[in-house]
Design a protein around this motif. Structure first.
Motif, PDB file in Angstrom:
ATOM      1  N   LEU A 146       0.679  -0.703   0.130  1.00  0.00           N
ATOM      2  CA  LEU A 146      -0.157  -0.308   0.037  1.00  0.00           C
ATOM      3  C   LEU A 146       0.855   1.085   0.013  1.00  0.00           C
ATOM      4  O   LEU A 146       1.237   1.431   0.691  1.00  0.00           O
ATOM      5  N   ASP A 147       1.184   2.018  -1.540  1.00  0.00           N
ATOM      6  CA  ASP A 147       2.226   2.930  -1.002  1.00  0.00           C
ATOM      7  C   ASP A 147       1.454   4.368  -1.183  1.00  0.00           C
ATOM      8  O   ASP A 147      -0.486   4.394  -1.180  1.00  0.00           O
ATOM      9  N   GLU A 148       1.613   5.225  -0.465  1.00  0.00           N
ATOM     10  CA  GLU A 148       0.904   7.028   0.301  1.00  0.00           C
ATOM     11  C   GLU A 148      -0.695   5.983   0.794  1.00  0.00           C
ATOM     12  O   GLU A 148      -0.759   6.690   0.996  1.00  0.00           O
ATOM     13  N   VAL A 149       0.155   5.757   2.103  1.00  0.00           N
ATOM     14  CA  VAL A 149      -0.987   4.720   3.218  1.00  0.00           C
ATOM     15  C   VAL A 149      -1.783   5.603   3.384  1.00  0.00           C
ATOM     16  O   VAL A 149      -2.730   5.859   3.925  1.00  0.00           O
ATOM     17  N   GLY A 150      -0.871   7.405   3.941  1.00  0.00           N
ATOM     18  CA  GLY A 150      -1.510   7.630   4.386  1.00  0.00           C
ATOM     19  C   GLY A 150      -2.428   9.380   4.150  1.00  0.00           C
ATOM     20  O   GLY A 150      -3.110   9.655   4.583  1.00  0.00           O
ATOM     21  N   GLU A 151      -2.436   8.464   3.161  1.00  0.00           N
ATOM     22  CA  GLU A 151      -4.041   9.860   2.226  1.00  0.00           C
ATOM     23  C   GLU A 151      -5.437   9.450   1.765  1.00  0.00           C
ATOM     24  O   GLU A 151      -6.096   9.113   1.093  1.00  0.00           O
ATOM     25  N   LEU A 152      -4.810   7.479   2.728  1.00  0.00           N
ATOM     26  CA  LEU A 152      -6.302   7.330   2.828  1.00  0.00           C
ATOM     27  C   LEU A 152      -7.803   8.107   3.733  1.00  0.00           C
ATOM     28  O   LEU A 152      -6.810   8.109   4.702  1.00  0.00           O
ATOM     29  N   SER A 153      -8.982   8.565   3.084  1.00  0.00           N
ATOM     30  CA  SER A 153      -9.575   9.013   4.055  1.00  0.00           C
ATOM     31  C   SER A 153     -10.191   7.967   4.798  1.00  0.00           C
ATOM     32  O   SER A 153      -9.313   6.637   5.475  1.00  0.00           O
ATOM     33  N   LEU A 154     -10.476   8.737   6.545  1.00  0.00           N
ATOM     34  CA  LEU A 154     -11.102   7.524   7.613  1.00  0.00           C
ATOM     35  C   LEU A 154     -11.287   7.177   7.201  1.00  0.00           C
ATOM     36  O   LEU A 154     -11.971   5.780   7.731  1.00  0.00           O
ATOM     37  N   ASN A 155     -12.771   6.522   6.368  1.00  0.00           N
ATOM     38  CA  ASN A 155     -13.615   5.660   6.014  1.00  0.00           C
ATOM     39  C   ASN A 155     -12.373   4.420   5.601  1.00  0.00           C
ATOM     40  O   ASN A 155     -13.185   2.845   5.748  1.00  0.00           O
ATOM     41  N   MET A 156     -12.156   4.130   4.400  1.00  0.00           N
ATOM     42  CA  MET A 156     -11.505   2.819   3.928  1.00  0.00           C
ATOM     43  C   MET A 156     -10.270   2.846   4.793  1.00  0.00           C
ATOM     44  O   MET A 156      -9.376   1.899   5.309  1.00  0.00           O
ATOM     45  N   GLN A 157      -9.505   3.773   5.916  1.00  0.00           N
ATOM     46  CA  GLN A 157      -9.025   3.742   7.479  1.00  0.00           C
ATOM     47  C   GLN A 157      -9.690   2.548   8.453  1.00  0.00           C
ATOM     48  O   GLN A 157      -8.997   1.522   8.055  1.00  0.00           O
ATOM     49  N   ALA A 158     -10.370   2.383   7.862  1.00  0.00           N
ATOM     50  CA  ALA A 158     -11.580   2.091   9.029  1.00  0.00           C
ATOM     51  C   ALA A 158     -11.366   0.664   8.641  1.00  0.00           C
ATOM     52  O   ALA A 158     -11.026  -0.562   9.071  1.00  0.00           O
ATOM     53  N   LYS A 159     -11.586   0.700   7.239  1.00  0.00           N
ATOM     54  CA  LYS A 159     -11.732  -0.507   6.566  1.00  0.00           C
ATOM     55  C   LYS A 159     -10.860  -1.602   6.775  1.00  0.00           C
ATOM     56  O   LYS A 159     -10.652  -2.614   6.472  1.00  0.00           O
ATOM     57  N   LEU A 160      -9.595  -0.599   6.105  1.00  0.00           N
ATOM     58  CA  LEU A 160      -8.395  -1.263   5.906  1.00  0.00           C
ATOM     59  C   LEU A 160      -7.662  -1.761   6.941  1.00  0.00           C
ATOM     60  O   LEU A 160      -7.586  -2.620   7.446  1.00  0.00           O
ATOM     61  N   LEU A 161      -8.515  -1.040   8.510  1.00  0.00           N
ATOM     62  CA  LEU A 161      -7.680  -1.716  10.121  1.00  0.00           C
ATOM     63  C   LEU A 161      -8.757  -2.910  10.084  1.00  0.00           C
ATOM     64  O   LEU A 161      -8.077  -4.340  10.739  1.00  0.00           O
ATOM     65  N   HIS A 162      -9.926  -3.331   9.644  1.00  0.00           N
ATOM     66  CA  HIS A 162     -10.352  -4.504   9.803  1.00  0.00           C
ATOM     67  C   HIS A 162      -9.825  -4.947   8.653  1.00  0.00           C
ATOM     68  O   HIS A 162      -9.424  -6.894   9.240  1.00  0.00           O
ATOM     69  N   VAL A 163      -9.341  -5.443   7.526  1.00  0.00           N
ATOM     70  CA  VAL A 163      -8.163  -6.378   6.742  1.00  0.00           C
ATOM     71  C   VAL A 163      -6.859  -6.824   7.788  1.00  0.00           C
ATOM     72  O   VAL A 163      -6.670  -7.988   7.696  1.00  0.00           O
ATOM     73  N   LEU A 164      -6.521  -5.712   8.121  1.00  0.00           N
ATOM     74  CA  LEU A 164      -4.946  -6.502   8.822  1.00  0.00           C
ATOM     75  C   LEU A 164      -5.383  -7.338  10.218  1.00  0.00           C
ATOM     76  O   LEU A 164      -5.117  -8.359  10.675  1.00  0.00           O
ATOM     77  N   GLN A 165      -6.507  -6.880  10.920  1.00  0.00           N
ATOM     78  CA  GLN A 165      -7.041  -7.901  12.259  1.00  0.00           C
ATOM     79  C   GLN A 165      -8.087  -8.484  11.753  1.00  0.00           C
ATOM     80  O   GLN A 165      -7.740  -9.927  12.743  1.00  0.00           O
ATOM     81  N   ASN A 166      -8.624  -8.764  10.622  1.00  0.00           N
ATOM     82  CA  ASN A 166      -9.176 -10.310  10.953  1.00  0.00           C
ATOM     83  C   ASN A 166      -8.399 -10.795   9.194  1.00  0.00           C
ATOM     84  O   ASN A 166      -9.416 -11.953   8.429  1.00  0.00           O
ATOM     85  N   ARG A 167      -7.832 -10.445   9.005  1.00  0.00           N
ATOM     86  CA  ARG A 167      -7.595 -11.018   7.292  1.00  0.00           C
ATOM     87  C   ARG A 167      -8.823 -10.931   6.282  1.00  0.00           C
ATOM     88  O   ARG A 167      -8.567 -12.218   6.230  1.00  0.00           O
ATOM     89  N   SER A 168     -10.009 -10.004   6.402  1.00  0.00           N
ATOM     90  CA  SER A 168     -10.577 -10.666   5.724  1.00  0.00           C
ATOM     91  C   SER A 168     -11.827  -9.153   5.064  1.00  0.00           C
ATOM     92  O   SER A 168     -11.316  -8.092   5.932  1.00  0.00           O
ATOM     93  N   PHE A 169     -12.800  -9.160   4.429  1.00  0.00           N
ATOM     94  CA  PHE A 169     -13.258  -7.957   3.779  1.00  0.00           C
ATOM     95  C   PHE A 169     -14.372  -8.409   3.028  1.00  0.00           C
ATOM     96  O   PHE A 169     -14.451  -9.257   2.512  1.00  0.00           O
ATOM     97  N   ILE A 170     -15.301  -7.428   2.342  1.00  0.00           N
ATOM     98  CA  ILE A 170     -16.547  -7.982   1.703  1.00  0.00           C
ATOM     99  C   ILE A 170     -16.580  -6.550   0.551  1.00  0.00           C
ATOM    100  O   ILE A 170     -16.068  -5.596   0.977  1.00  0.00           O
ATOM    101  N   ARG A 171     -16.611  -7.553  -0.907  1.00  0.00           N
ATOM    102  CA  ARG A 171     -16.115  -6.762  -1.519  1.00  0.00           C
ATOM    103  C   ARG A 171     -17.601  -5.740  -1.777  1.00  0.00           C
ATOM    104  O   ARG A 171     -18.803  -6.367  -1.436  1.00  0.00           O
ATOM    105  N   VAL A 172     -17.299  -4.886  -2.515  1.00  0.00           N
ATOM    106  CA  VAL A 172     -18.025  -3.615  -2.770  1.00  0.00           C
ATOM    107  C   VAL A 172     -19.746  -4.435  -3.434  1.00  0.00           C
ATOM    108  O   VAL A 172     -19.733  -5.066  -3.821  1.00  0.00           O
ATOM    109  N   GLY A 173     -20.515  -4.750  -2.643  1.00  0.00           N
ATOM    110  CA  GLY A 173     -21.632  -4.990  -3.065  1.00  0.00           C
ATOM    111  C   GLY A 173     -22.199  -6.262  -2.913  1.00  0.00           C
ATOM    112  O   GLY A 173     -22.838  -7.164  -3.083  1.00  0.00           O
ATOM    113  N   GLY A 174     -21.475  -6.708  -2.398  1.00  0.00           N
ATOM    114  CA  GLY A 174     -21.511  -8.479  -1.893  1.00  0.00           C
ATOM    115  C   GLY A 174     -22.117  -8.647   0.207  1.00  0.00           C
ATOM    116  O   GLY A 174     -21.919  -6.969   0.470  1.00  0.00           O
TER     117      GLY A 174
END
Length: 240
Positions: A146-174
């Motif tokens: 993830l290059d230039e990670v400091g440019e992520l919005s707070l909303n995307m930061q929360a979703k990235l945190l979930h990935v780091l914690q659980n190694r899972s995510f939900i596709r858009v619309g899924g």
């Protein structure tokens, strides 16, 4: 004459054995020096130029963290080779034969980066005519950079945190979570500590990303590099 010939043969054989011993000793000493150099300073990755002390410290840290699965935060000014360092970490890991997938968090608007990172389901939005996997899923088994990670919005930061914690995510619309086995390496030229103080970067995400910090010195500080090395480095950066 026969006696002298016999003595000469004996001396020649003794000299040959001594010479072989000296050669083996020199080879062992050279190997010992090489191993000490690698242990002290770290082996320089093939794609990175620079032999000054500050870069030797970077190489040592690359060699230290590469074999683990720790999340790495690479900090440095633009143009210092953060992606090259991330690739060197991946090459030295047990994921070296797995995908290395990059995403520039500053290159996409917030409404597109989620789909780019996590993918989307068919019909998730106008134009989504089929399911598409994202960068995180494409990196399964390998490394996500993830290059230039400091440019992520707070909303995307929360979703990235979930990935780091659980190694899972939900596709858009899924609705179903997607499990992935990825190692995350992030890079930034931002002062994340100041951004945390200003509430522009999540503190919990900062500590998750900062599991292992690797700082790259600016080019001006690499006094041991020759002009030719700097030119090669610039070319390498231009190609990444």
């Amino acid at each position: 004459l026969r006696l002298l010939e016999t003595v000469a043969n004996i001396i020649a054989e003794a000299v040959s054995v001594m010479l072989q011993d000296y050669q083996e000793r020199d080879q062992l000493l050279a190997e010992n020096r090489r191993l000490k150099e690698e242990l002290t300073h770290g082996r320089r990755p093939a794609d990175i130029i620079g032999n000054c002390n500050t870069m030797q410290q970077v190489y040592a840290m690359i060699n230290q963290v590469a074999p683990s699965n720790a999340t790495v935060l690479i900090r440095g000014a633009s143009g210092t080779g953060k992606e090259l360092v991330a690739r060197a970490i991946q090459k030295g890991s047990n994921r070296s034969d797995k995908p290395f997938v990059t995403i520039n968090c500053a290159a996409l608007p917030d409404n597109l980066i989620e789909s780019e990172l996590f993918g989307h389901e068919k019909g998730a939005f106008t134009g989504a005519v089929s399911r598409r996997i994202g960068r995180a899923e494409a990196a399964d088994g390998g490394t996500l950079f993830l290059d230039e990670v400091g440019e992520l919005s707070l909303n995307m930061q929360a979703k990235l945190l979930h990935v780091l914690q659980n190694r899972s995510f939900i596709r858009v619309g899924g609705n179903e979570p997607v499990q992935v086995d990825i190692r995350v390496i992030a890079a930034t030229n931002c002062d994340l500590e100041e951004m945390v103080q200003q509430k522009r970067f999540r503190e919990d995400l900062y500590y998750r990303l900062n599991a292992f910090l690797l700082s790259i010195p600016p080019l001006a500080a690499r006094r041991g590099e020759t002009h030719a090395e700097a030119v090669i480095l610039a070319r390498n950066l231009a190609n990444t």
